[in-house]
Scaffold this motif. Structure first.
Motif, PDB file in Angstrom:
ATOM      1  N   THR A 193       1.005  -1.219  -0.171  1.00 17.14           N
ATOM      2  CA  THR A 193       0.125  -0.302   0.104  1.00 17.14           C
ATOM      3  C   THR A 193       0.663   1.835  -0.228  1.00 17.14           C
ATOM      4  O   THR A 193       0.434   2.210  -0.163  1.00 17.14           O
ATOM      5  CB  THR A 193      -0.835   0.151   0.864  1.00 17.14           C
ATOM      6  OG1 THR A 193      -0.351  -0.465   2.477  1.00 17.14           O
ATOM      7  CG2 THR A 193      -2.103  -0.883   1.062  1.00 17.14           C
ATOM      8  N   GLN A 194       2.304   0.873  -0.156  1.00 14.10           N
ATOM      9  CA  GLN A 194       3.184   2.403   0.237  1.00 14.10           C
ATOM     10  C   GLN A 194       2.869   2.734   1.424  1.00 14.10           C
ATOM     11  O   GLN A 194       2.455   4.621   1.480  1.00 14.10           O
ATOM     12  CB  GLN A 194       2.627   3.172  -0.943  1.00 14.10           C
ATOM     13  CG  GLN A 194       3.905   2.479  -2.441  1.00 14.10           C
ATOM     14  CD  GLN A 194       5.156   2.024  -2.542  1.00 14.10           C
ATOM     15  OE1 GLN A 194       6.017   3.019  -1.685  1.00 14.10           O
ATOM     16  NE2 GLN A 194       5.758   1.131  -2.311  1.00 14.10           N
ATOM     17  N   GLU A 195       2.594   2.624   2.708  1.00 16.31           N
ATOM     18  CA  GLU A 195       1.796   3.050   3.474  1.00 16.31           C
ATOM     19  C   GLU A 195       3.146   2.260   5.304  1.00 16.31           C
ATOM     20  O   GLU A 195       3.505   1.512   5.620  1.00 16.31           O
ATOM     21  CB  GLU A 195       0.658   2.897   4.004  1.00 16.31           C
ATOM     22  CG  GLU A 195      -0.267   3.441   3.464  1.00 16.31           C
ATOM     23  CD  GLU A 195      -1.721   2.310   3.597  1.00 16.31           C
ATOM     24  OE1 GLU A 195      -3.041   2.834   3.254  1.00 16.31           O
ATOM     25  OE2 GLU A 195      -1.661   1.734   3.955  1.00 16.31           O
ATOM     26  N   VAL A 196       2.995   3.885   5.926  1.00 17.44           N
ATOM     27  CA  VAL A 196       4.156   3.724   6.863  1.00 17.44           C
ATOM     28  C   VAL A 196       2.966   3.507   7.981  1.00 17.44           C
ATOM     29  O   VAL A 196       2.082   4.142   7.859  1.00 17.44           O
ATOM     30  CB  VAL A 196       4.361   4.972   7.673  1.00 17.44           C
ATOM     31  CG1 VAL A 196       5.067   4.577   8.914  1.00 17.44           C
ATOM     32  CG2 VAL A 196       5.577   5.642   6.345  1.00 17.44           C
ATOM     33  N   VAL A 197       2.796   2.317   8.851  1.00 16.55           N
ATOM     34  CA  VAL A 197       1.850   1.451   9.455  1.00 16.55           C
ATOM     35  C   VAL A 197       2.110   1.472  11.158  1.00 16.55           C
ATOM     36  O   VAL A 197       3.591   0.736  10.640  1.00 16.55           O
ATOM     37  CB  VAL A 197       1.576  -0.037   9.275  1.00 16.55           C
ATOM     38  CG1 VAL A 197       0.720   0.325   7.878  1.00 16.55           C
ATOM     39  CG2 VAL A 197       2.492  -0.582   8.776  1.00 16.55           C
ATOM     40  N   VAL A 198       2.216   1.888  11.818  1.00 16.39           N
ATOM     41  CA  VAL A 198       2.071   1.478  13.247  1.00 16.39           C
ATOM     42  C   VAL A 198       1.110   1.249  14.290  1.00 16.39           C
ATOM     43  O   VAL A 198      -0.394   1.128  14.521  1.00 16.39           O
ATOM     44  CB  VAL A 198       2.257   2.770  14.473  1.00 16.39           C
ATOM     45  CG1 VAL A 198       2.315   2.513  15.715  1.00 16.39           C
ATOM     46  CG2 VAL A 198       2.671   3.827  13.750  1.00 16.39           C
TER      47      VAL A 198
END
Length: 353
Positions: A117-122
């Protein structure tokens, strides 16, 4: 310690979705290199080919033997293992490449790069949540998600000026993004250049420094002073002209005290692990390889690695080292990739000889 002459041969690396083949570029011939054996290995990841990538370690301070190892399958999701390599939980989240974590009081933040998804996830956990993963096997939805405008790749976390910051590197590019986590928001703060494609990185919270590897054409490990607002205060620590074979990959920090310790770097091209002094000028101290025994094969072509410096058990009294194994075998049988778990006592014993 001085490193003896190197023997140069051809280096070939094919990057694709299925397989990575590496021939050593520099094979050090030196008494500085010693061998250790893995104590445990994780169950293989579900995906074939070049799939396992980056580990993170959660230290359970109340019950150290119940500490956990997180590991990515960069083609499918995240695993959770015991410190003996037993699979505890798994969830398909997409192509989670690199992960890292920080704990503040009773709250654990785990961050990752989702390349699907080209996302930074936390993710956000309590100690209760992680203590009960083995019972529920439930890996929750991310706590925070943010879209990146670069082709995200590597990742590491730091606690800078009492604020969680996430450093995200760019595949096939030089950019490094810095994201902050505060007030339940994930915000892009700035972007700077590490000159070429980078993946492995680690933050020294105490010294407020970032260590990062530039792979592909350069083969350099650098450090940055995070107290410098422009991130221009850089130092080249090592390169292929020194003690790095092929690509410098995963980087980890072992803390022997608040201020002292070691930087561990995966020298991928010659399948060894370099040790550097944590404090400036970060002298090279030696290298080791993880070799096989009758039960567990060695580790080679390592991408990500992580280390914990806490007494987890009698076997792991000085902590553990977890490394991705690029070529996991069982006798003559080639299996899917996995992670090898090594007592850090062995690493320290070899270094002190």
């Amino acid at each position: 310690m001085q490193l003896a002459l190197h023997t140069q041969i051809k280096f070939i690396k094919f990057r694709c979705c299925c397989f990575v083949a590496v021939v050593f570029l520099y094979m050090p011939v030196s008494a500085d290199i010693y061998a250790v054996q893995a104590d445990y290995e994780t169950t293989p990841v579900v995906t074939k080919g070049d799939a396992a990538d980056d580990p993170a370690i959660w230290v359970n301070y109340a019950n150290p033997a119940k500490s956990l190892v997180f590991g990515t399958d960069k083609k499918s999701g995240i695993y959770v293992y015991s410190i003996k390599g037993k699979e505890i939980a798994y969830r398909a989240f997409g192509n989670i490449n690199n992960i890292d974590l920080r704990q503040i009081n009773d709250t654990i933040f785990l961050a990752g790069t989702n390349r699907t998804t080209q996302e930074v996830v936390v993710w956000k956990f309590s100690t209760y949540d992680l203590n009960n993963l083995s019972k529920s096997k439930q890996f929750p939805e991310p706590f925070l998600v943010a879209k990146s405008d670069i082709n995200i790749y590597g990742l590491c976390m730091g606690l800078i000026n009492d604020q969680i910051q996430i450093f995200v590197t760019e595949d096939m590019g030089p950019n490094v993004q810095i994201w902050s986590v505060s007030n339940n928001l994930l915000e892009l703060k700035t972007t700077f250049s590490n000159y070429g494609e980078s993946e492995g990185c680690v933050v020294d919270d105490y010294h407020q420094k970032l260590f990062i590897s530039e792979e592909e054409s350069a083969g350099v490990m650098r450090s940055y002073n995070l107290n410098n607002a422009n991130y221009l205060s850089e130092t080249i620590i090592d390169s292929r002209e020194g003690n790095i074979g092929g690509d410098p990959e995963g980087i980890a920090l072992y803390q022997s005290s608040d201020s002292e310790g070691y930087i561990i770097l995966s020298s991928q091209g010659d399948s060894k692990y370099n040790i550097y002094n944590r404090t400036e000028p970060h002298f090279y101290l030696g290298s080791f390889r993880i070799v096989g025994n009758n039960e567990i094969d060695g580790a080679s072509d390592t991408d990500g690695l992580e280390v914990a410096n806490f007494n987890l058990s009698k076997k792991f009294s000085s902590g553990i080292l977890v490394v991705q194994d690029g070529f996991n075998t069982d006798g003559d049988k080639v299996k899917n990739q996995n992670f090898k778990i090594v007592s850090f006592d062995k690493v320290l014993e070899g270094l002190e000889r």
